[in-house]
Design a protein around this motif. Sequence first.
Motif, PDB file in Angstrom:
ATOM      1  N   GLN A   1       0.160  -1.564  -0.058  1.00 15.23           N
ATOM      2  CA  GLN A   1       0.037   0.106  -0.084  1.00 15.23           C
ATOM      3  C   GLN A   1       1.250   0.966   0.045  1.00 15.23           C
ATOM      4  O   GLN A   1       0.427   2.341  -0.782  1.00 15.23           O
ATOM      5  CB  GLN A   1      -1.253  -0.321   1.173  1.00 15.23           C
ATOM      6  N   LEU A   2       2.174   1.291   0.489  1.00 18.59           N
ATOM      7  CA  LEU A   2       2.726   2.416   1.159  1.00 18.59           C
ATOM      8  C   LEU A   2       3.827   2.678  -0.423  1.00 18.59           C
ATOM      9  O   LEU A   2       3.648   3.583  -0.915  1.00 18.59           O
ATOM     10  CB  LEU A   2       3.857   2.209   1.607  1.00 18.59           C
ATOM     11  N   GLU A   3       4.256   1.269  -0.908  1.00 18.03           N
ATOM     12  CA  GLU A   3       5.283   1.295  -2.596  1.00 18.03           C
ATOM     13  C   GLU A   3       3.702   1.780  -3.311  1.00 18.03           C
ATOM     14  O   GLU A   3       4.575   3.264  -3.808  1.00 18.03           O
ATOM     15  CB  GLU A   3       5.643   0.504  -2.965  1.00 18.03           C
TER      16      GLU A   3
ATOM     17  N   GLU B   1       5.995  13.714   0.160  1.00 17.18           N
ATOM     18  CA  GLU B   1       7.081  14.628   0.727  1.00 17.18           C
ATOM     19  C   GLU B   1       7.738  13.565   1.645  1.00 17.18           C
ATOM     20  O   GLU B   1       8.221  13.273   2.587  1.00 17.18           O
ATOM     21  CB  GLU B   1       7.111  16.226   1.187  1.00 17.18           C
ATOM     22  N   GLU B   2       6.597  13.351   2.582  1.00 15.69           N
ATOM     23  CA  GLU B   2       6.144  12.306   3.651  1.00 15.69           C
ATOM     24  C   GLU B   2       5.054  11.491   3.771  1.00 15.69           C
ATOM     25  O   GLU B   2       4.359  12.307   3.366  1.00 15.69           O
ATOM     26  CB  GLU B   2       6.299  13.917   5.010  1.00 15.69           C
ATOM     27  N   VAL B   3       5.401  10.160   4.359  1.00 11.85           N
ATOM     28  CA  VAL B   3       4.375   8.995   4.994  1.00 11.85           C
ATOM     29  C   VAL B   3       4.641   8.664   5.856  1.00 11.85           C
ATOM     30  O   VAL B   3       5.311   8.350   6.835  1.00 11.85           O
ATOM     31  CB  VAL B   3       4.032   8.267   4.116  1.00 11.85           C
ATOM     32  N   ARG B   4       3.074   9.128   6.832  1.00 13.73           N
ATOM     33  CA  ARG B   4       3.013   8.675   8.320  1.00 13.73           C
ATOM     34  C   ARG B   4       2.367   7.592   8.389  1.00 13.73           C
ATOM     35  O   ARG B   4       1.003   7.291   7.667  1.00 13.73           O
ATOM     36  CB  ARG B   4       2.597   9.535   8.987  1.00 13.73           C
ATOM     37  N   VAL B   5       3.032   6.562   8.820  1.00 20.00           N
ATOM     38  CA  VAL B   5       2.130   4.952   9.873  1.00 20.00           C
ATOM     39  C   VAL B   5       1.725   5.142  10.945  1.00 20.00           C
ATOM     40  O   VAL B   5       2.338   5.845  12.128  1.00 20.00           O
ATOM     41  CB  VAL B   5       3.046   3.737   9.062  1.00 20.00           C
TER      42      VAL B   5
ATOM     43  N   ALA C   1       8.430  -0.393  13.975  1.00 21.47           N
ATOM     44  CA  ALA C   1       9.803  -1.598  13.180  1.00 21.47           C
ATOM     45  C   ALA C   1       9.514  -1.300  11.904  1.00 21.47           C
ATOM     46  O   ALA C   1      10.150  -1.604  11.024  1.00 21.47           O
ATOM     47  CB  ALA C   1       9.693  -3.051  13.259  1.00 21.47           C
ATOM     48  N   PHE C   2       7.980  -1.793  11.105  1.00 23.78           N
ATOM     49  CA  PHE C   2       7.169  -1.168   9.517  1.00 23.78           C
ATOM     50  C   PHE C   2       8.114   0.145   9.551  1.00 23.78           C
ATOM     51  O   PHE C   2       8.823  -0.230   7.885  1.00 23.78           O
ATOM     52  CB  PHE C   2       5.725  -1.342  10.126  1.00 23.78           C
ATOM     53  N   ALA C   3       7.950   0.616  10.659  1.00 18.54           N
ATOM     54  CA  ALA C   3       8.919   2.495   9.994  1.00 18.54           C
ATOM     55  C   ALA C   3       9.989   2.302   9.137  1.00 18.54           C
ATOM     56  O   ALA C   3      10.677   2.372   8.124  1.00 18.54           O
ATOM     57  CB  ALA C   3       8.050   3.198  10.597  1.00 18.54           C
TER      58      ALA C   3
ATOM     59  N   ARG D   1       9.885  10.876   3.344  1.00 15.04           N
ATOM     60  CA  ARG D   1      10.303  10.026   5.125  1.00 15.04           C
ATOM     61  C   ARG D   1       9.133   9.835   4.961  1.00 15.04           C
ATOM     62  O   ARG D   1       7.794   9.839   4.981  1.00 15.04           O
ATOM     63  CB  ARG D   1      10.129  11.547   5.469  1.00 15.04           C
ATOM     64  N   ILE D   2       9.380   8.575   5.887  1.00 15.41           N
ATOM     65  CA  ILE D   2       8.899   7.582   6.444  1.00 15.41           C
ATOM     66  C   ILE D   2       8.585   7.869   8.306  1.00 15.41           C
ATOM     67  O   ILE D   2       9.300   7.338   8.693  1.00 15.41           O
ATOM     68  CB  ILE D   2       8.540   6.148   6.197  1.00 15.41           C
ATOM     69  N   VAL D   3       7.620   8.457   8.394  1.00 15.02           N
ATOM     70  CA  VAL D   3       7.540   8.172   9.889  1.00 15.02           C
ATOM     71  C   VAL D   3       6.360   7.532  10.781  1.00 15.02           C
ATOM     72  O   VAL D   3       5.574   7.982  10.308  1.00 15.02           O
ATOM     73  CB  VAL D   3       7.210  10.171  10.066  1.00 15.02           C
TER      74      VAL D   3
END
Length: 328
Positions: free
Chosen positions: A142-144, A153-157, A167-169, A182-184
């Motif tokens: 889903q993220l990809e 610029e940024e994805v918040r999980v 762990a996922f981030a 940025r994956i936050v």
Amino acid sequence: MLLLSREDIKKVFTMQDAIEVVKKAFCLVVEGECDAPIRTNIRAKKHDGCFLFMPAYAQELDAATLKVINIFPHNIDHGLPSSPAQVFLIDGKTGIMSAVLDGTYVTQLRTGAATGAAFEVLAKKDCRIGALIGTGGQAATQLEAMLAVRKLEEVRVYDLNGERTEAFADKMRNELGGYGARIVAVQSSDAAIEDADLVVTVTPATKPVFDGTKIKSGATISCVGSYQPHMQEMDPAVLPRASKIYFDSKEAVLAESGDILIPLEKGVITKDDFTGDLGDVLLGKTTGRENDDEIIVFETVGVATQDLVTAKAIYEKAVVAGAGYRWE
Ligand SMILES: NC(=O)c1ccc[n+]([C@@H]2O[C@H](COP(=O)([O-])OP(=O)(O)OC[C@H]3O[C@@H](n4cnc5c(N)ncnc54)[C@H](O)[C@@H]3O)[C@@H](O)[C@H]2O)c1
């Protein structure tokens, strides 16, 4: 017969490839060109699980598939996939089985690609922030998919399980760092959706996982997890604010998804509020986004046509590349 593992598939097939073929699948759905009866669902109540059997045949592709996917939501707590699957690909001219593919990965790919296709077609062009709620087995693709179709610029999980979120981030920063976002990891769904242009929910929740009054105007939301009438991720409060509501397949969504069935039953929306299937937009039969302020909702429960078209395309690439193990 060719046996194709996750690694074999990864060598020959990208997320971008998956998005292209899933768009084709959604067109076949609305054209009625794929014979894909609603899946058989046998409940395994003792373990909160179910066995799903998903057949599909498209004359145009000269191929059929049967996906066996079993949903056992507690598996994740034992380090096992919650949706283990295999896809059997069958030659439509002879009825002979051509391949068995790692269906767990095919499912992750084509489910991510459904979100990717929806965002590519329905999201505003200029998106900066993404939000992903749920960091289980389906989350990476889903993220990809989000990253593949918009330059974020940024994805918040966010996930209820904080350790899993962190762990996922970490893992995604390594694997998807090339996309430059940025994956936050964040601590609440409010923090995830604040100012988000793209929102994905991918959980087995039975209560809304975000506050629909806090979705910003212009956002596009893809709800992926609700596949039974009592399951609900989408906050119905967002529906009256949404100017358009699309489905992967209206028929399949109305057979299964509490995200839509519950607000329909409560009178929050009526069937007149439905805009159409994504395939209708792809074929130019229905309007897509008309301005950058509209909130747009996409509900996907997954259809067997996605598995058929994806499996066939993977198989063809694998044959050319000499990938996989031939079992005679
Ligand atoms: N639409 C489709 O085509 C499709 C395809 C495959 C799976 N699914 C569905 O998607 C959902 C997710 O699948 P998965 O394999 O990633 O499951 P999973 O069990 O691997 O992970 C689910 C994650 O959601 C988290 N979660 C649960 N409730 C939450 C909440 N309220 N807020 C935040 N996080 C929450 C859990 O902690 C877990 O990490 C399932 O319901 C599954 O059946 C849909």
